[in-house]
Scaffold this motif. Sequence first.
Motif, mmCIF file in Angstrom:
data_model
loop_
_atom_site.group_PDB
_atom_site.id
_atom_site.type_symbol
_atom_site.label_atom_id
_atom_site.label_comp_id
_atom_site.label_asym_id
_atom_site.label_seq_id
_atom_site.Cartn_x
_atom_site.Cartn_y
_atom_site.Cartn_z
ATOM 1 N N MET A 161 0.845 -1.196 0.000
ATOM 2 C CA MET A 161 0.000 0.000 0.000
ATOM 3 C C MET A 161 0.882 1.249 0.000
ATOM 4 S SD MET A 161 -3.124 0.898 -0.203
ATOM 5 C CE MET A 161 -3.856 -0.713 0.132
ATOM 6 N N SER A 162 0.506 2.238 -0.786
ATOM 7 C CA SER A 162 1.291 3.468 -0.892
ATOM 8 C C SER A 162 1.130 4.322 0.356
ATOM 9 C CB SER A 162 0.839 4.266 -2.124
ATOM 10 O OG SER A 162 0.936 3.495 -3.303
ATOM 11 N N ASN A 163 2.088 5.243 0.565
ATOM 12 C CA ASN A 163 1.974 6.249 1.609
ATOM 13 C C ASN A 163 2.508 7.559 1.072
ATOM 14 O OD1 ASN A 163 4.914 6.449 2.259
ATOM 15 N ND2 ASN A 163 4.614 4.323 2.935
ATOM 16 N N LEU A 164 2.396 8.624 1.865
ATOM 17 C CA LEU A 164 2.791 9.949 1.372
ATOM 18 C C LEU A 164 4.254 10.004 0.949
ATOM 19 C CD1 LEU A 164 0.973 12.448 3.783
ATOM 20 C CD2 LEU A 164 0.503 12.056 1.357
ATOM 21 N N ARG A 165 5.108 9.236 1.592
ATOM 22 C CA ARG A 165 6.535 9.279 1.270
ATOM 23 C C ARG A 165 6.877 8.527 0.000
ATOM 24 N NH1 ARG A 165 9.318 7.786 6.961
ATOM 25 N NH2 ARG A 165 7.493 6.412 7.037
ATOM 26 N N THR A 166 6.039 7.569 -0.376
ATOM 27 C CA THR A 166 6.347 6.777 -1.568
ATOM 28 C C THR A 166 5.559 7.216 -2.798
ATOM 29 O OG1 THR A 166 4.649 5.110 -1.041
ATOM 30 C CG2 THR A 166 6.866 4.768 -0.124
ATOM 31 N N LEU A 167 4.611 8.121 -2.627
ATOM 32 C CA LEU A 167 3.796 8.540 -3.766
ATOM 33 C C LEU A 167 4.629 9.264 -4.814
ATOM 34 C CD1 LEU A 167 0.422 9.906 -2.315
ATOM 35 C CD2 LEU A 167 0.811 7.787 -3.585
ATOM 36 N N VAL A 168 4.273 9.030 -6.063
ATOM 37 C CA VAL A 168 4.853 9.746 -7.194
ATOM 38 C C VAL A 168 3.761 10.636 -7.786
ATOM 39 C CG1 VAL A 168 5.887 9.511 -9.489
ATOM 40 C CG2 VAL A 168 6.468 7.881 -7.673
ATOM 41 N N PHE A 169 4.125 11.879 -8.084
ATOM 42 C CA PHE A 169 3.159 12.835 -8.615
ATOM 43 C C PHE A 169 3.556 13.237 -10.038
ATOM 44 C CE2 PHE A 169 3.161 13.256 -4.032
ATOM 45 C CZ PHE A 169 1.818 13.303 -3.721
ATOM 46 N N PHE A 170 2.540 13.546 -10.840
ATOM 47 C CA PHE A 170 2.751 14.017 -12.194
ATOM 48 C C PHE A 170 2.008 15.337 -12.378
ATOM 49 C CE2 PHE A 170 3.084 9.390 -12.406
ATOM 50 C CZ PHE A 170 4.284 9.224 -13.110
ATOM 51 N N ALA A 171 2.429 16.079 -13.376
ATOM 52 C CA ALA A 171 1.742 17.329 -13.705
ATOM 53 C C ALA A 171 1.317 17.296 -15.164
ATOM 54 C CB ALA A 171 2.644 18.531 -13.448
ATOM 55 N N THR A 172 0.114 17.792 -15.422
ATOM 56 C CA THR A 172 -0.378 17.852 -16.798
ATOM 57 C C THR A 172 0.289 19.012 -17.535
ATOM 58 O OG1 THR A 172 -2.190 19.372 -16.267
ATOM 59 C CG2 THR A 172 -2.620 17.001 -16.016
ATOM 60 N N PRO A 173 0.290 18.984 -18.855
ATOM 61 C CA PRO A 173 0.677 20.175 -19.612
ATOM 62 C C PRO A 173 -0.319 21.305 -19.337
ATOM 63 C CG PRO A 173 0.642 18.220 -21.022
ATOM 64 C CD PRO A 173 -0.022 17.833 -19.730
ATOM 65 N N ALA A 174 0.093 22.509 -19.582
ATOM 66 C CA ALA A 174 -0.819 23.648 -19.409
ATOM 67 C C ALA A 174 -2.006 23.493 -20.359
ATOM 68 C CB ALA A 174 -0.087 24.954 -19.683
ATOM 69 N N HIS A 175 -3.195 23.826 -19.832
ATOM 70 C CA HIS A 175 -4.415 23.728 -20.628
ATOM 71 C C HIS A 175 -5.336 24.876 -20.239
ATOM 72 C CE1 HIS A 175 -4.862 21.364 -16.901
ATOM 73 N NE2 HIS A 175 -6.091 21.837 -16.883
ATOM 74 N N ASP B 216 0.155 9.385 -9.101
ATOM 75 C CA ASP B 216 0.381 8.289 -10.034
ATOM 76 C C ASP B 216 -0.821 7.333 -9.986
ATOM 77 O OD1 ASP B 216 1.211 6.045 -11.437
ATOM 78 O OD2 ASP B 216 3.181 5.943 -10.501
ATOM 79 N N PRO B 217 -1.526 7.143 -11.111
ATOM 80 C CA PRO B 217 -2.717 6.276 -11.109
ATOM 81 C C PRO B 217 -2.423 4.833 -10.678
ATOM 82 C CG PRO B 217 -2.618 7.589 -13.119
ATOM 83 C CD PRO B 217 -1.308 7.773 -12.418
ATOM 84 N N ARG B 218 -1.163 4.434 -10.709
ATOM 85 C CA ARG B 218 -0.817 3.068 -10.297
ATOM 86 C C ARG B 218 -0.703 2.932 -8.782
ATOM 87 N NH1 ARG B 218 4.422 2.930 -14.004
ATOM 88 N NH2 ARG B 218 4.499 4.969 -12.982
ATOM 89 N N ALA B 219 -0.719 4.045 -8.060
ATOM 90 C CA ALA B 219 -0.586 3.997 -6.603
ATOM 91 C C ALA B 219 -1.817 3.349 -5.979
ATOM 92 C CB ALA B 219 -0.401 5.404 -6.043
ATOM 93 N N GLN B 220 -1.600 2.643 -4.878
ATOM 94 C CA GLN B 220 -2.703 2.043 -4.124
ATOM 95 C C GLN B 220 -3.083 2.997 -2.997
ATOM 96 O OE1 GLN B 220 -0.770 -1.804 -3.182
ATOM 97 N NE2 GLN B 220 -2.271 -2.761 -4.504
ATOM 98 N N VAL B 221 -4.207 3.659 -3.170
ATOM 99 C CA VAL B 221 -4.638 4.690 -2.222
ATOM 100 C C VAL B 221 -5.766 4.127 -1.359
ATOM 101 C CG1 VAL B 221 -5.581 7.012 -1.968
ATOM 102 C CG2 VAL B 221 -3.978 6.517 -3.833
ATOM 103 N N ASP B 222 -5.481 3.929 -0.068
ATOM 104 C CA ASP B 222 -6.512 3.469 0.852
ATOM 105 C C ASP B 222 -7.169 4.668 1.532
ATOM 106 O OD1 ASP B 222 -4.612 4.304 2.667
ATOM 107 O OD2 ASP B 222 -4.246 2.326 3.542
#
Length: 237
Positions: free
Chosen positions: A1-15, A31-37
């Motif tokens: 299970m993911s936690n705040l320290r292991t999460l990966v974040f992405f940013a969209t292009p400007a829209h 990251d959509p692959r993260a397991q968020v409880d």
Amino acid sequence: MSNLRTLVFFATPAHDCSYIPGRQATTMFVDPRAQVDKRLYSQLTSLGFRRSGSHYYRPHCEHCNACVPVRLKVEDFMPDRSQRRVLKKNSDLTCRMVTASFTERYYDLYSRYIEQRHSDGDMYPPSREQFTSFLVEGATDSWFLEILDQDQLVGLAAVDKLDEGLSAIYTVFEPSYEHRSLGTFAILWQIEEANRLELSYLYLGYWIAECRKMNYKTRFQPIEALRDGHWQVMDQH
């Protein structure tokens, strides 16, 4: 299970910004692959994130801080005169919480609402896939508040239960019931439900001063805003 320290974040292009014409927006998402409880979802919400289906996101615009996360401390809330009128006007309605799911009955109401009230928005035209990906997928202790006039479904609010509060995701209602102020009524009901469950907050998403559609959120007082990493009562003056 993911936690705040292991999460990966992405940013969209400007829209193009959905709320302020002429501005560009960037969104940060988990990251959509993260397991968020539920615990991690609660932590993300306290940091200003929102859930849309399986996606957890927050605005991340380089030169703009217009989108302000807001929440209500429910034990301090006292309805004003207008809100008391809404409660009285809808005292004949029945409300119940059910597990979030897809049904044709729910979709029919959602579709009428989008087509008649938001035909100029990003969610038009509605579809069953859109309803499911927005309100059903990624559910973590997620519920629908049914608002019934006898046996007729006249309102539906998506609500998530968090460790310390409820998160108001989205509300739709029968367009012919506009005079009932069911959007306001749904929030008032969720405030009462949070109190009943002994939860501290109702998270209301983002408030944008320049967006008229967001003005209703500041009518629920005292409202707190997340600024510079700290929740503080919003100054209305």
